[in-house]
Motif scaffolding. Structure first.
Motif, short mmCIF file in Angstrom:
data_model
loop_
_atom_site.label_atom_id
_atom_site.label_comp_id
_atom_site.label_asym_id
_atom_site.label_seq_id
_atom_site.Cartn_x
_atom_site.Cartn_y
_atom_site.Cartn_z
N LYS A 27 13.91 -81.78 64.98
CA LYS A 27 13.61 -80.80 66.03
C LYS A 27 14.56 -79.63 65.88
O LYS A 27 15.75 -79.80 65.63
CB LYS A 27 13.80 -81.41 67.40
N ALA A 28 14.01 -78.44 66.05
CA ALA A 28 14.83 -77.23 65.99
C ALA A 28 14.21 -76.17 66.89
O ALA A 28 13.06 -76.28 67.31
CB ALA A 28 14.93 -76.72 64.56
N THR A 29 15.00 -75.17 67.17
CA THR A 29 14.54 -74.02 67.95
C THR A 29 14.80 -72.77 67.14
O THR A 29 15.90 -72.56 66.65
CB THR A 29 15.31 -73.92 69.29
N ILE A 30 13.75 -71.96 66.96
CA ILE A 30 13.94 -70.66 66.32
C ILE A 30 14.44 -69.74 67.42
O ILE A 30 13.73 -69.48 68.40
CB ILE A 30 12.63 -70.12 65.72
N ILE A 31 15.67 -69.28 67.28
CA ILE A 31 16.26 -68.45 68.33
C ILE A 31 16.16 -66.96 68.02
O ILE A 31 16.43 -66.13 68.88
CB ILE A 31 17.73 -68.86 68.61
N GLY A 32 15.77 -66.62 66.81
CA GLY A 32 15.63 -65.22 66.46
C GLY A 32 15.35 -65.04 64.99
O GLY A 32 15.19 -66.00 64.25
N TYR A 33 15.30 -63.78 64.59
CA TYR A 33 15.08 -63.44 63.19
C TYR A 33 16.12 -62.41 62.77
O TYR A 33 16.38 -61.45 63.48
CB TYR A 33 13.68 -62.85 62.98
N ARG A 34 16.74 -62.66 61.64
CA ARG A 34 17.73 -61.72 61.08
C ARG A 34 17.06 -60.98 59.93
O ARG A 34 16.69 -61.58 58.93
CB ARG A 34 18.95 -62.48 60.59
N LYS A 48 18.45 -73.37 65.49
CA LYS A 48 19.43 -74.27 66.10
C LYS A 48 18.78 -75.65 66.13
O LYS A 48 17.73 -75.84 66.74
CB LYS A 48 19.80 -73.82 67.51
N THR A 49 19.40 -76.62 65.44
CA THR A 49 18.84 -77.96 65.38
C THR A 49 19.15 -78.72 66.66
O THR A 49 19.98 -78.29 67.46
CB THR A 49 19.39 -78.75 64.18
N GLU A 50 18.52 -79.87 66.81
CA GLU A 50 18.75 -80.67 68.02
C GLU A 50 20.19 -81.18 68.11
O GLU A 50 20.65 -81.51 69.19
CB GLU A 50 17.76 -81.83 68.08
N THR A 51 20.92 -81.19 66.99
CA THR A 51 22.32 -81.60 67.01
C THR A 51 23.25 -80.43 67.26
O THR A 51 24.47 -80.60 67.27
CB THR A 51 22.70 -82.27 65.68
N GLY A 52 22.69 -79.21 67.40
CA GLY A 52 23.50 -78.04 67.68
C GLY A 52 23.92 -77.26 66.45
O GLY A 52 24.61 -76.25 66.56
N GLN A 53 23.51 -77.70 65.27
CA GLN A 53 23.86 -77.01 64.03
C GLN A 53 23.08 -75.70 63.94
O GLN A 53 21.88 -75.65 64.21
CB GLN A 53 23.53 -77.89 62.83
N LEU A 54 23.76 -74.62 63.57
CA LEU A 54 23.11 -73.33 63.39
C LEU A 54 22.79 -73.11 61.92
O LEU A 54 23.64 -73.30 61.06
CB LEU A 54 24.00 -72.20 63.91
N THR A 90 23.39 -62.89 43.75
CA THR A 90 23.82 -61.95 44.80
C THR A 90 24.25 -62.66 46.07
O THR A 90 24.58 -62.02 47.05
CB THR A 90 22.68 -60.98 45.14
N CYS A 91 24.24 -63.99 46.06
CA CYS A 91 24.51 -64.73 47.29
C CYS A 91 25.31 -65.98 46.96
O CYS A 91 24.87 -66.84 46.22
CB CYS A 91 23.20 -65.11 47.95
N SER A 92 26.49 -66.08 47.52
CA SER A 92 27.29 -67.27 47.27
C SER A 92 26.79 -68.43 48.12
O SER A 92 26.01 -68.27 49.06
CB SER A 92 28.76 -66.97 47.59
N TYR A 93 27.26 -69.61 47.81
CA TYR A 93 26.84 -70.82 48.50
C TYR A 93 27.33 -70.82 49.94
O TYR A 93 28.45 -70.46 50.24
CB TYR A 93 27.40 -72.06 47.78
N ALA A 94 26.47 -71.23 50.85
CA ALA A 94 26.84 -71.44 52.25
C ALA A 94 25.94 -72.53 52.79
O ALA A 94 24.72 -72.48 52.58
CB ALA A 94 26.68 -70.15 53.05
N SER A 95 26.49 -73.51 53.46
CA SER A 95 25.71 -74.66 53.92
C SER A 95 24.75 -74.30 55.05
O SER A 95 23.87 -75.09 55.36
CB SER A 95 26.63 -75.79 54.35
N ASP A 96 24.90 -73.13 55.68
CA ASP A 96 23.98 -72.76 56.75
C ASP A 96 22.74 -72.05 56.24
O ASP A 96 21.80 -71.82 56.98
CB ASP A 96 24.68 -71.91 57.80
#
Length: 106
Positions: A27-34, A48-54, A90-96
């Motif tokens: 479960k997740a919530t789409i809170i916006g678009y970047r 934002k996942t159900e565990t609060g992870q962004l 052009t993009c380094s690793y990021a877990s998010d």
């Protein structure tokens, strides 16, 4: 005919899968678009996942209505499957940073 249907159903359930089992939906919530920045790697749906992870999920090749971020009403409750994006030139690793594998309404 009923027995044939049952046998066919069991055979389908027991058949081999050629692709590995994918992770379960969460479960997740789409809170916006970047929108895309100049670097081209930090754009997509803010989740934002159900565990609060962004997370920041890429929105390429998604089914309607998720294929048009401008017409989607936020917040949107969804079920998603995702995998962490690979680092690119052009993009380094990021877990998010994630690629959305599947998405559907809750």
């Amino acid at each position: 005919m009923k027995r044939f249907t049952i046998l066919l159903s069991v055979a389908c359930l027991l058949s081999c899968h050629k692709t590995p089992v994918e992770p379960q939906e969460i479960k997740a919530t789409i809170i916006g678009y970047r929108p895309p920045p100049y670097t081209g790697c930090r754009e997509g749906y803010e989740l934002k996942t159900e565990t609060g992870q962004l997370l920041l999920g890429s929105s390429f090749d998604l089914p309607a209505p998720y294929d048009n971020a401008g017409k989607l009403a936020y917040p949107a409750l969804v079920w998603i499957r995702y995998k962490v994006r690979e680092a690119g030139p052009t993009c380094s690793y990021a877990s998010d940073l994630v690629n959305i594998l599947s998405i559907r309404a809750q």
